[in-house]
Design an enzyme around this catalytic site. Structure first.
Site, mmCIF file in Angstrom:
data_model
loop_
_atom_site.group_PDB
_atom_site.id
_atom_site.type_symbol
_atom_site.label_atom_id
_atom_site.label_comp_id
_atom_site.label_asym_id
_atom_site.label_seq_id
_atom_site.Cartn_x
_atom_site.Cartn_y
_atom_site.Cartn_z
ATOM 1 N N HIS A 41 -102.055 32.699 29.857
ATOM 2 C CA HIS A 41 -100.654 33.054 29.584
ATOM 3 C C HIS A 41 -100.525 34.568 29.497
ATOM 4 O O HIS A 41 -101.511 35.295 29.608
ATOM 5 C CB HIS A 41 -100.165 32.370 28.299
ATOM 6 C CG HIS A 41 -100.972 32.690 27.070
ATOM 7 N ND1 HIS A 41 -100.928 33.918 26.441
ATOM 8 C CD2 HIS A 41 -101.870 31.953 26.363
ATOM 9 C CE1 HIS A 41 -101.724 33.906 25.398
ATOM 10 N NE2 HIS A 41 -102.330 32.736 25.326
ATOM 11 N N TYR A 93 -109.246 30.269 25.288
ATOM 12 C CA TYR A 93 -109.242 28.816 25.108
ATOM 13 C C TYR A 93 -110.373 28.217 25.934
ATOM 14 O O TYR A 93 -110.365 28.306 27.155
ATOM 15 C CB TYR A 93 -107.895 28.229 25.553
ATOM 16 C CG TYR A 93 -106.729 29.040 25.012
ATOM 17 C CD1 TYR A 93 -106.198 28.776 23.755
ATOM 18 C CD2 TYR A 93 -106.202 30.108 25.757
ATOM 19 C CE1 TYR A 93 -105.169 29.549 23.236
ATOM 20 C CE2 TYR A 93 -105.168 30.884 25.245
ATOM 21 C CZ TYR A 93 -104.659 30.606 23.991
ATOM 22 O OH TYR A 93 -103.646 31.383 23.489
ATOM 23 N N HIS A 148 -88.194 33.397 22.920
ATOM 24 C CA HIS A 148 -88.444 34.102 24.178
ATOM 25 C C HIS A 148 -87.130 34.791 24.506
ATOM 26 O O HIS A 148 -86.257 34.214 25.147
ATOM 27 C CB HIS A 148 -88.884 33.146 25.289
ATOM 28 C CG HIS A 148 -90.206 32.496 24.976
ATOM 29 N ND1 HIS A 148 -90.572 31.263 25.444
ATOM 30 C CD2 HIS A 148 -91.249 32.912 24.222
ATOM 31 C CE1 HIS A 148 -91.783 30.956 24.997
ATOM 32 N NE2 HIS A 148 -92.209 31.942 24.248
ATOM 33 N N HIS A 159 -93.925 38.821 24.777
ATOM 34 C CA HIS A 159 -92.553 38.625 25.258
ATOM 35 C C HIS A 159 -91.583 39.275 24.293
ATOM 36 O O HIS A 159 -91.933 39.566 23.145
ATOM 37 C CB HIS A 159 -92.257 37.124 25.403
ATOM 38 C CG HIS A 159 -92.588 36.296 24.187
ATOM 39 N ND1 HIS A 159 -91.733 36.174 23.123
ATOM 40 C CD2 HIS A 159 -93.698 35.578 23.852
ATOM 41 C CE1 HIS A 159 -92.288 35.403 22.204
ATOM 42 N NE2 HIS A 159 -93.489 35.035 22.606
ATOM 43 N N ARG A 210 -105.970 32.057 19.273
ATOM 44 C CA ARG A 210 -104.897 32.986 19.617
ATOM 45 C C ARG A 210 -104.518 33.721 18.340
ATOM 46 O O ARG A 210 -104.548 33.135 17.252
ATOM 47 C CB ARG A 210 -103.674 32.262 20.203
ATOM 48 C CG ARG A 210 -102.511 33.207 20.525
ATOM 49 C CD ARG A 210 -101.446 32.611 21.461
ATOM 50 N NE ARG A 210 -100.710 31.498 20.903
ATOM 51 C CZ ARG A 210 -100.869 30.238 21.243
ATOM 52 N NH1 ARG A 210 -101.755 29.900 22.156
ATOM 53 N NH2 ARG A 210 -100.157 29.278 20.678
ATOM 54 N N ASP A 236 -74.999 7.907 16.574
ATOM 55 C CA ASP A 236 -73.974 8.851 16.132
ATOM 56 C C ASP A 236 -74.555 9.985 15.284
ATOM 57 O O ASP A 236 -73.849 10.623 14.515
ATOM 58 C CB ASP A 236 -72.863 8.120 15.369
ATOM 59 C CG ASP A 236 -73.417 7.335 14.198
ATOM 60 O OD1 ASP A 236 -74.660 7.226 14.074
ATOM 61 O OD2 ASP A 236 -72.615 6.822 13.406
ATOM 62 N N ASP A 279 -92.510 34.777 15.064
ATOM 63 C CA ASP A 279 -93.400 34.078 16.004
ATOM 64 C C ASP A 279 -94.839 34.532 15.765
ATOM 65 O O ASP A 279 -95.293 35.494 16.375
ATOM 66 C CB ASP A 279 -92.949 34.393 17.450
ATOM 67 C CG ASP A 279 -93.762 33.644 18.494
ATOM 68 O OD1 ASP A 279 -94.564 32.766 18.126
ATOM 69 O OD2 ASP A 279 -93.592 33.950 19.695
ATOM 70 N N HIS A 289 -99.050 24.221 24.507
ATOM 71 C CA HIS A 289 -97.844 23.799 23.783
ATOM 72 C C HIS A 289 -98.070 22.459 23.084
ATOM 73 O O HIS A 289 -97.199 21.581 23.105
ATOM 74 C CB HIS A 289 -96.637 23.759 24.718
ATOM 75 C CG HIS A 289 -96.197 25.131 25.152
ATOM 76 N ND1 HIS A 289 -95.413 25.356 26.253
ATOM 77 C CD2 HIS A 289 -96.439 26.344 24.620
ATOM 78 C CE1 HIS A 289 -95.195 26.662 26.386
ATOM 79 N NE2 HIS A 289 -95.817 27.276 25.411
ATOM 80 N N GLU A 292 -101.380 36.250 17.067
ATOM 81 C CA GLU A 292 -100.065 36.730 17.520
ATOM 82 C C GLU A 292 -99.322 37.437 16.400
ATOM 83 O O GLU A 292 -99.177 36.904 15.309
ATOM 84 C CB GLU A 292 -99.226 35.542 18.013
ATOM 85 C CG GLU A 292 -97.802 35.923 18.405
ATOM 86 C CD GLU A 292 -97.017 34.772 19.023
ATOM 87 O OE1 GLU A 292 -97.326 33.600 18.713
ATOM 88 O OE2 GLU A 292 -96.097 35.053 19.808
ATOM 89 N N GLU A 345 -99.975 38.629 21.755
ATOM 90 C CA GLU A 345 -100.612 37.350 21.486
ATOM 91 C C GLU A 345 -101.730 36.988 22.462
ATOM 92 O O GLU A 345 -101.635 35.983 23.164
ATOM 93 C CB GLU A 345 -99.566 36.237 21.460
ATOM 94 C CG GLU A 345 -98.592 36.236 22.653
ATOM 95 C CD GLU A 345 -97.551 35.125 22.512
ATOM 96 O OE1 GLU A 345 -97.953 33.967 22.379
ATOM 97 O OE2 GLU A 345 -96.349 35.429 22.539
ATOM 98 N N ASP A 373 -99.400 28.046 15.557
ATOM 99 C CA ASP A 373 -98.365 28.920 16.127
ATOM 100 C C ASP A 373 -97.045 28.408 15.574
ATOM 101 O O ASP A 373 -96.555 27.355 15.980
ATOM 102 C CB ASP A 373 -98.410 28.836 17.664
ATOM 103 C CG ASP A 373 -97.447 29.819 18.327
ATOM 104 O OD1 ASP A 373 -96.562 30.369 17.637
ATOM 105 O OD2 ASP A 373 -97.582 30.024 19.548
HETATM 106 N N1 GLY Z 1 -94.458 30.303 20.091
HETATM 107 C C1 GLY Z 1 -94.152 30.559 21.430
HETATM 108 C C2 GLY Z 1 -94.860 31.717 21.946
HETATM 109 O O1 GLY Z 1 -95.750 32.227 21.289
HETATM 110 O O2 GLY Z 1 -94.544 32.230 22.981
HETATM 111 MN MN MN Z 2 -96.066 31.903 19.200
HETATM 112 MN MN MN Z 3 -94.942 34.221 21.267
#
Ligand code: GLY
Ligand code: MN
Ligand code: MN
Length: 430
Positions: free
Chosen positions: A344, A381, A355, A348, A398, A44, A265, A237, A400, A377, A254
């Site tokens: 990637h 890797y 996103h 975005h 990375r 619950d 982000d 991820h 970003e 970003e 991240d």
């Molecule tokens: N944290 C998700 C991205 O960087 O797209």
């Molecule tokens: Mn991110």
């Molecule tokens: Mn991002």
């Protein structure tokens, strides 16, 4: 710092958005939007409630089990909400409800009804209307109510493209909140750099970041935080965050806060012990160079694709210079050889959703406009299993940031989080 006063958008902003929607609806139509509902975590107990972003965008109303109905005839426009009725017993247990009586004034709408009366009221309200704007399968609980109300429309349109395009261009008020989201997110990353040291666990650093978000009024992260030591950074991820951080490794973080519903982000990558090794420095400088060039290019009239093409060239050339890729740069780009190390996109849309919504066009070639907010970003890797010189294995980087498009170039909303090697090393020394 008390940020709560900055978080409240004026009710007029939601009203103005609805007026913009009305202006785009065809006469004799209705637009129907359902809220999110509570989601079960165990028995619950629910997950923290998060409102549907579109519903929030047009109402500023943060309760589950609600619906917004915009009705446009030849002569009039009418805004209606359906919501949970007041209930003293349930409110004592589970929290306050706005209720039907207070809704019209509080939400600046014409009429309010109990969500329990949807089936009987919806047919009356939409009598003689020919078209409905609705998105099926987004909220099955709402689809069920709609089906049970048994109203048939001549035409059904998808409201998503219309509302997504509106959300893509941020208003001055939204920009104010996004700046706060970027600033608080940067505080979290600064804190992470200050408290990271060998043998602390990834989750310990995560907890420090979340604490920093929370104490500035951002109660939730905008997505599940990634704190990835060493080779874990090569899992894009990675969210287990349960490993000890090793002396000599990098850690990729991240993490972003959600402030007043808007997302930050940021990704930063730094050495667990505060000092970059030579191979780490080489990869890091390459990613940073690509990111800075992308930031120069991400301005009005250009596109994410244009910047990414340049990023790909810089990285491919850099990887060849380091002996990680072998061959002719043009040929390697054509063969997408970089894909093994950069799998990637460059960025975005960012907003209520991390996103965020809005059309991208082919390969993100859409021209950038004033009021858009995007991420930038790039990453490289190199997993432990990669067939590369030994010193580069297990390095994932990375970097970003979040950029607002303005008439005068872009504004970096997350510049407060250090990314120059010297700045990071100095911050970690103290
Ligand atoms: N944290 C998700 C991205 O960087 O797209
Ligand atoms: Mn991110
Ligand atoms: Mn991002």
């Amino acid at each position: 710092m008390d940020l709560a006063y900055m978080a409240a958008l004026p009710q007029e902003e939601f009203t103005e958005r609805r007026q913009k929607v009305f202006a785009q609806m065809q006469p004799n139509s209705a637009l129907l939007l359902f809220s999110e509902i509570e989601k079960r975590r165990n028995n619950d107990c629910d997950f923290p409630f998060r409102q549907d972003s579109y519903f929030w965008y047009l109402t500023g109303f943060n309760e589950p089990n609600a619906a917004l109905l915009l009705i446009k005839t030849e002569e009039t426009e009418k805004t209606v909400v359906f919501l949970r009725p007041r209930d003293p017993l349930l409110e004592t247990w589970n929290g306050r409800r706005l209720g039907v009586e207070r809704a019209p004034q509080k939400l600046n709408v014409d009429e309010a009804y109990s969500i329990d009366d949807f089936k009987s009221e919806f047919p009356k309200l939409t009598e003689k209307l020919t078209a409905l704007y609705h998105v099926a399968d987004r909220h099955p609980w709402g689809d069920k109510l709609l089906a049970e109300s048994a109203v048939k429309f001549y035409a059904v349109f998808d409201w998503q493209p219309m509302l997504s395009e509106m959300r893509l261009i941020k208003s001055p008020n939204e920009i104010r909140l996004m700046q706060q989201a970027g600033q608080i997110t940067a505080f979290g990353h600064i804190k992470a750099m200050q408290v990271t040291r060998p043998n602390r666990f990834e989750y310990e650093i995560e907890s420090e970041i979340l604490h920093e978000f929370n104490r500035h009024g951002a109660r939730f992260p905008s997505y599940n935080s990634i704190v990835a030591g060493g080779d874990n950074a090569c899992i894009l991820h990675y969210t287990e965050n349960d490993q000890p951080l090793k002396d000599g490794d990098l850690v990729l973080i991240d993490a972003g806060c959600e402030f007043a519903m808007y997302a930050g982000d940021i990704t930063r990558t730094f050495p667990v012990n505060g000092k970059f090794t030579q191979p780490q420095r080489e990869i890091y400088e390459l990613v940073l160079k690509a990111q800075k060039r992308a930031i120069e290019l991400l301005v009005l009239g250009n596109s994410i694709k244009l910047a990414n093409d340049e990023v790909i060239r810089i990285k491919t050339q850099g990887l060849v210079d380091l002996g990680i890729l072998k061959g002719d740069v043009d040929k390697l780009i054509e063969e997408k050889a970089y894909r093994q190390f950069y799998m990637h996109g460059l960025g975005h849309w960012l907003g209520l959703d991390v996103h965020d919504v809005g059309r991208y066009d082919d390969e993100r070639s859409r021209t950038l406009e004033v009021g858009m907010i995007i991420t930038v970003e790039p990453g490289i890797y190199i997993s432990e299993e990669a067939d590369v010189p030994a010193q580069y294995k297990g390095i994932g980087v990375r970097i970003e940031d979040n950029l607002l498009m303005t008439e005068y170039g872009n504004k970096n909303l997350t510049a407060a989080a250090p990314k120059e090697i010297d700045d990071i090393e100095n911050l970690m020394k103290n």
